[in-house]
Design a protein around this motif. Structure first.
Motif, PDB file in Angstrom:
ATOM      1  N   ARG A 230     -24.779  26.882  11.618  1.00  0.00           N
ATOM      2  CA  ARG A 230     -23.620  26.476  12.391  1.00  0.00           C
ATOM      3  C   ARG A 230     -22.338  27.060  11.811  1.00  0.00           C
ATOM      4  O   ARG A 230     -22.191  27.185  10.607  1.00  0.00           O
ATOM      5  N   LYS A 231     -21.428  27.371  12.683  1.00  0.00           N
ATOM      6  CA  LYS A 231     -20.073  27.703  12.281  1.00  0.00           C
ATOM      7  C   LYS A 231     -19.236  26.452  12.481  1.00  0.00           C
ATOM      8  O   LYS A 231     -19.497  25.651  13.351  1.00  0.00           O
ATOM      9  N   ILE A 232     -18.229  26.289  11.694  1.00  0.00           N
ATOM     10  CA  ILE A 232     -17.349  25.146  11.850  1.00  0.00           C
ATOM     11  C   ILE A 232     -16.267  25.504  12.860  1.00  0.00           C
ATOM     12  O   ILE A 232     -15.553  26.472  12.698  1.00  0.00           O
ATOM     13  N   ALA A 233     -16.198  24.710  13.920  1.00  0.00           N
ATOM     14  CA  ALA A 233     -15.182  24.945  14.951  1.00  0.00           C
ATOM     15  C   ALA A 233     -13.879  24.319  14.500  1.00  0.00           C
ATOM     16  O   ALA A 233     -13.843  23.205  14.019  1.00  0.00           O
ATOM     17  N   SER A 234     -12.816  25.042  14.671  1.00  0.00           N
ATOM     18  CA  SER A 234     -11.516  24.522  14.255  1.00  0.00           C
ATOM     19  C   SER A 234     -10.919  23.696  15.361  1.00  0.00           C
ATOM     20  O   SER A 234     -11.098  23.982  16.532  1.00  0.00           O
ATOM     21  N   ILE A 235     -10.218  22.652  14.970  1.00  0.00           N
ATOM     22  CA  ILE A 235      -9.578  21.757  15.924  1.00  0.00           C
ATOM     23  C   ILE A 235      -8.115  21.635  15.568  1.00  0.00           C
ATOM     24  O   ILE A 235      -7.769  21.135  14.509  1.00  0.00           O
ATOM     25  N   ALA A 236      -7.287  22.130  16.447  1.00  0.00           N
ATOM     26  CA  ALA A 236      -5.852  22.094  16.194  1.00  0.00           C
ATOM     27  C   ALA A 236      -5.240  21.023  17.061  1.00  0.00           C
ATOM     28  O   ALA A 236      -5.156  21.154  18.264  1.00  0.00           O
TER      29      ALA A 236
ATOM     30  N   LEU B  59      -8.415  13.699  12.078  1.00  0.00           N
ATOM     31  CA  LEU B  59      -9.434  14.666  12.433  1.00  0.00           C
ATOM     32  C   LEU B  59      -8.938  16.050  12.049  1.00  0.00           C
ATOM     33  O   LEU B  59      -8.154  16.659  12.752  1.00  0.00           O
ATOM     34  N   ASP B  60      -9.382  16.549  10.920  1.00  0.00           N
ATOM     35  CA  ASP B  60      -8.937  17.849  10.446  1.00  0.00           C
ATOM     36  C   ASP B  60      -9.803  18.968  10.988  1.00  0.00           C
ATOM     37  O   ASP B  60      -9.325  20.007  11.400  1.00  0.00           O
ATOM     38  N   GLU B  61     -11.102  18.780  10.952  1.00  0.00           N
ATOM     39  CA  GLU B  61     -12.015  19.751  11.547  1.00  0.00           C
ATOM     40  C   GLU B  61     -13.340  19.064  11.839  1.00  0.00           C
ATOM     41  O   GLU B  61     -13.706  18.068  11.238  1.00  0.00           O
ATOM     42  N   SER B  62     -14.038  19.589  12.830  1.00  0.00           N
ATOM     43  CA  SER B  62     -15.318  19.014  13.216  1.00  0.00           C
ATOM     44  C   SER B  62     -16.179  20.112  13.807  1.00  0.00           C
ATOM     45  O   SER B  62     -15.674  21.129  14.274  1.00  0.00           O
ATOM     46  N   THR B  63     -17.485  19.923  13.779  1.00  0.00           N
ATOM     47  CA  THR B  63     -18.415  20.897  14.318  1.00  0.00           C
ATOM     48  C   THR B  63     -18.622  20.628  15.801  1.00  0.00           C
ATOM     49  O   THR B  63     -19.271  19.650  16.164  1.00  0.00           O
ATOM     50  N   VAL B  64     -18.069  21.468  16.634  1.00  0.00           N
ATOM     51  CA  VAL B  64     -18.186  21.302  18.078  1.00  0.00           C
ATOM     52  C   VAL B  64     -18.505  22.657  18.692  1.00  0.00           C
ATOM     53  O   VAL B  64     -17.911  23.665  18.322  1.00  0.00           O
ATOM     54  N   TYR B  65     -19.455  22.668  19.618  1.00  0.00           N
ATOM     55  CA  TYR B  65     -19.897  23.911  20.235  1.00  0.00           C
ATOM     56  C   TYR B  65     -19.902  23.779  21.741  1.00  0.00           C
ATOM     57  O   TYR B  65     -20.102  22.698  22.289  1.00  0.00           O
ATOM     58  N   GLY B  66     -19.701  24.909  22.412  1.00  0.00           N
ATOM     59  CA  GLY B  66     -19.909  24.954  23.843  1.00  0.00           C
ATOM     60  C   GLY B  66     -18.678  24.707  24.688  1.00  0.00           C
ATOM     61  O   GLY B  66     -17.590  24.383  24.197  1.00  0.00           O
ATOM     62  N   THR B  67     -18.889  24.839  25.980  1.00  0.00           N
ATOM     63  CA  THR B  67     -17.855  24.603  26.987  1.00  0.00           C
ATOM     64  C   THR B  67     -18.538  24.019  28.208  1.00  0.00           C
ATOM     65  O   THR B  67     -19.487  24.616  28.733  1.00  0.00           O
TER      66      THR B  67
ATOM     67  N   GLU C 113     -29.447  27.479  27.148  1.00  0.00           N
ATOM     68  CA  GLU C 113     -29.963  28.689  26.501  1.00  0.00           C
ATOM     69  C   GLU C 113     -28.996  29.199  25.442  1.00  0.00           C
ATOM     70  O   GLU C 113     -29.394  29.837  24.468  1.00  0.00           O
ATOM     71  N   SER C 114     -27.718  28.931  25.641  1.00  0.00           N
ATOM     72  CA  SER C 114     -26.700  29.285  24.657  1.00  0.00           C
ATOM     73  C   SER C 114     -25.424  28.523  25.004  1.00  0.00           C
ATOM     74  O   SER C 114     -25.283  27.987  26.107  1.00  0.00           O
ATOM     75  N   TYR C 115     -24.511  28.481  24.029  1.00  0.00           N
ATOM     76  CA  TYR C 115     -23.239  27.787  24.211  1.00  0.00           C
ATOM     77  C   TYR C 115     -22.108  28.746  23.851  1.00  0.00           C
ATOM     78  O   TYR C 115     -22.170  29.427  22.821  1.00  0.00           O
ATOM     79  N   VAL C 116     -21.103  28.783  24.705  1.00  0.00           N
ATOM     80  CA  VAL C 116     -19.966  29.673  24.493  1.00  0.00           C
ATOM     81  C   VAL C 116     -18.755  28.847  24.094  1.00  0.00           C
ATOM     82  O   VAL C 116     -18.393  27.893  24.793  1.00  0.00           O
ATOM     83  N   GLY C 117     -18.143  29.195  22.994  1.00  0.00           N
ATOM     84  CA  GLY C 117     -16.958  28.482  22.539  1.00  0.00           C
ATOM     85  C   GLY C 117     -15.700  28.927  23.257  1.00  0.00           C
ATOM     86  O   GLY C 117     -15.575  30.082  23.673  1.00  0.00           O
ATOM     87  N   THR C 118     -14.768  28.006  23.420  1.00  0.00           N
ATOM     88  CA  THR C 118     -13.469  28.295  24.045  1.00  0.00           C
ATOM     89  C   THR C 118     -12.402  27.423  23.402  1.00  0.00           C
ATOM     90  O   THR C 118     -12.700  26.478  22.660  1.00  0.00           O
ATOM     91  N   ALA C 119     -11.166  27.731  23.717  1.00  0.00           N
ATOM     92  CA  ALA C 119     -10.034  26.910  23.278  1.00  0.00           C
ATOM     93  C   ALA C 119      -9.502  26.155  24.490  1.00  0.00           C
ATOM     94  O   ALA C 119      -9.081  26.758  25.478  1.00  0.00           O
TER      95      ALA C 119
ATOM     96  N   THR D  37     -13.768  25.313  20.268  1.00  0.00           N
ATOM     97  CA  THR D  37     -15.195  25.146  19.989  1.00  0.00           C
ATOM     98  C   THR D  37     -15.814  26.495  19.649  1.00  0.00           C
ATOM     99  O   THR D  37     -15.253  27.545  19.947  1.00  0.00           O
ATOM    100  N   ALA D  38     -16.992  26.465  19.028  1.00  0.00           N
ATOM    101  CA  ALA D  38     -17.684  27.686  18.615  1.00  0.00           C
ATOM    102  C   ALA D  38     -18.866  27.970  19.529  1.00  0.00           C
ATOM    103  O   ALA D  38     -19.318  27.106  20.278  1.00  0.00           O
ATOM    104  N   SER D  39     -19.371  29.188  19.464  1.00  0.00           N
ATOM    105  CA  SER D  39     -20.568  29.586  20.207  1.00  0.00           C
ATOM    106  C   SER D  39     -21.809  29.248  19.389  1.00  0.00           C
ATOM    107  O   SER D  39     -21.756  29.125  18.162  1.00  0.00           O
TER     108      SER D  39
END
Length: 260
Positions: free
Chosen positions: A4-10, A69-77, A112-118, A124-126
């Motif tokens: 996993r990559k860590i998704a940044s949350i601003a 909430l500084d950062e959290s692992t979130v994936y997909g859109t 099948e896959s998840y695409v990250g977006t802002a 979020t991460a892919s």
């Protein structure tokens, strides 16, 4: 196990989303809906399981305070892995804002896959495929979500008690589950059912649903809500079904509209 990559949350000061998705009024008014933390996932409620695919889960997020909430692992859109933080995903999806709010998700097979977006201050991460995913239920997703869920809804027998459905966990208080009852057999024999409108936690689902007017003997889909227990339930005769007096136990059930 995937990496996993860590998704940044601003979360910027004074963040304003606007246009948060329409909340389910009935669910939002239900005092039994749990208030969860911003890092809570379906795992906490044992809901991240194949048997819950097609079912829906509702919760309320508290207000988001800066620094909490500084950062959290979130994936997909739009679709998110089933073990993601619910409130963070809800913020990304526009279902809630920084003031919190109530949402409903549906557990689906994995994407099948998840695409990250802002979106809405959340990035979020892919990610590659996972076993299960969830989507948020609102007026724009309702029809598509229903098409997916229909093939996964459990089929009950006319003698199946709610406690035998596999969904009667104590932490599910306030949640709603959908089942499908077949057409009643011609030789349907009387069985004990306790209550009127509110029914014994061990009630036979299809029979109680007919008594409640949520179903006919031709069968169909019913939505069952887990409620607090009642010391006294009153029996009656409705729709050709006679129920008895008695206590409900530590929980009870009622029949409601689908959670959107």
């Amino acid at each position: 196990m995937y990496t996993r990559k860590i998704a940044s949350i601003a979360i910027a000061a004074g963040l304003s989303l606007g246009g948060a998705a329409i909340a389910n009024a009935t669910q939002a008014e239900n005092p039994q809906i749990p208030e969860i933390e911003w890092d809570t996932s379906l795992v906490k409620f044992q809901f991240d399981s194949d048997k819950f695919i097609g079912q829906r889960f509702s919760a309320t997020c508290p207000e988001l305070t800066l620094g909490k909430l500084d950062e959290s692992t979130v994936y997909g859109t739009d679709a998110y892995p089933s073990d993601n933080a619910l409130c963070v995903a809800a913020l990304h999806a526009g279902q809630i804002d920084e003031n919190g709010g109530t949402f409903t998700v549906q557990l689906n097979p994995g994407a099948e896959s998840y695409v990250g977006t802002a979106r809405n201050g959340v990035t979020t991460a892919s990610l590659p495929a996972t076993e299960r995913s969830f989507v948020f239920i609102d007026e724009t997703t309702f029809a598509a979500a229903n098409e997916i869920r229909e093939q996964y809804i459990p089929r009950l027998k006319w003698d199946t008690k709610f406690t035998k459905t596999g969904f009667a966990y104590k932490q599910m208080l306030g949640q709603r589950f959908t089942f499908k009852c077949p057409a009643a057999p011609n030789n349907l024999r009387p069985r004990r059912v306790v209550g009127t409108d509110s029914y014994d936690f061990k009630a036979i689902v299809c029979r109680a649903a007919v008594h409640a007017g949520a179903l006919t003997l031709e069968g169909g889909f019913v939505d069952v809500q887990m409620d607090p227990g009642n010391k006294k339930l009153v029996g009656s005769i409705r729709n050709g079904i006679e129920t008895k007096n008695g206590p409900s136990g530590i929980r009870s059930i009622s029949f409601v509209d689908s959670p959107v």
